[in-house]
Motif scaffolding. Structure first.
Motif, PDB file in Angstrom:
ATOM      1  N   THR A 102       7.740 -23.187  16.365  1.00 36.48           N
ATOM      2  CA  THR A 102       7.705 -23.555  18.015  1.00 36.48           C
ATOM      3  C   THR A 102       8.373 -24.880  17.972  1.00 36.48           C
ATOM      4  O   THR A 102       8.152 -25.897  17.222  1.00 36.48           O
ATOM      5  N   GLU A 142       9.410 -27.654  20.287  1.00 40.26           N
ATOM      6  CA  GLU A 142       8.701 -28.331  21.543  1.00 40.26           C
ATOM      7  C   GLU A 142       9.733 -28.997  22.306  1.00 40.26           C
ATOM      8  O   GLU A 142       9.862 -28.814  23.481  1.00 40.26           O
ATOM      9  N   HIS A 156      10.550 -27.978  26.468  1.00 41.65           N
ATOM     10  CA  HIS A 156      10.139 -28.577  27.493  1.00 41.65           C
ATOM     11  C   HIS A 156      11.670 -29.269  27.691  1.00 41.65           C
ATOM     12  O   HIS A 156      11.362 -30.445  28.395  1.00 41.65           O
TER      13      HIS A 156
END
Length: 254
Positions: free
Chosen positions: A239, A241, A245
């Motif tokens: 993942t 991030e 985002h």
């Protein structure tokens, strides 16, 4: 650019549903107050920059910016950060690449898929696999109309064959499989551990593990609770991030 046309105008299956609505699509783009100036800036010198061709070029240009390579796995493997992966994730990586679990055969390489085309590709790698998600007729059948490569070739051997997607950001993309019928990553592991899915009743009932068309590497395996946690830790380490985002990829109307 070619691919971007498919969800916009494609009819098998219908996605955006704009087939034969080209004029209306252009009118809608003109009607959005933000777009005339943005199109003119992106495509200078054109009398009317809002066209289907330019919209498709803009979509493709945006897609090319969506690069996700800042996961803990990337920091460990490519940047030498020995602290980026937990001991659990490292054990999961060993399981992932083992002959017991066989995950790496279809989800290998830097992008965790055996389908790979990029600027340096000399021979595109395109593979299709039957993962024994269905076996509705005892011959490996999948329910219509979502039957994979078979829909294009009509060849019985291609029934249920789909490309393996990347596992990058896999924790953010549930539900899983081509039709979204596997709800979470634990259920994904259950499916592969069993060597195929069993559906007890209903129109899609069947024992996937007995499918004659399933991939040769789906032989099933057993996992202890700790090993399951390790594999999940590895998948979670994919993942990114930063990517998920990044404000550049956010909905501009929110």
């Amino acid at each position: 650019e070619d691919q971007a046309m498919v969800p916009i105008f494609g009819e098998h299956p219908v996605e955006l549903g704009l087939s034969n609505m080209e004029d209306e699509l252009v009118a809608r783009l003109h009607a959005e107050p933000l777009y005339p100036d943005l199109f003119a800036e992106a495509f200078p010198g054109e009398a009317d920059a809002i066209t289907i061709a330019n919209a498709v070029r803009a979509i493709a240009a945006f897609e090319r910016t969506m690069l996700s390579f800042d996961s803990p796995y990337d920091r460990y493997v490519y940047r030498g950060d020995r602290t980026a992966l937990s001991e659990s994730a490292l054990r999961g990586l060993d399981l992932f690449n083992s002959e017991r679990c066989e995950c790496f055969h279809c989800h290998g390489g830097f992008n965790f898929t055996d389908n790979l085309m990029h600027g340096g590709t000399r021979i595109p790698e395109v593979q299709f696999h039957n993962t024994a998600l269905y076996n509705i007729d005892g011959r490996g059948g999948y329910p219509a109309p979502n039957r994979g490569l078979f829909e294009l070739t009509g060849e019985p051997r291609d029934m249920g064959h789909f490309r393996a997607p990347t596992l990058r950001n896999i924790t953010a993309s549930a539900p899983y499989m081509h039709d979204g019928t596997v709800v979470d990553l634990n259920a994904v592991l259950d499916h592969y551990a069993a060597g195929g899915r069993t559906i007890e009743s209903g129109p899609n009932a069947g024992v996937g593990s007995e499918s004659p068309l399933k991939n040769v590497f789906l032989h099933g395996f057993t996992l202890s609770d700790g090993e399951r946690a390790d594999l999940l830790a590895l998948l979670e380490s994919l993942t990114d991030e930063t990517f998920l985002h990044d404000p550049r990829f956010a909905d501009p109307w929110r």
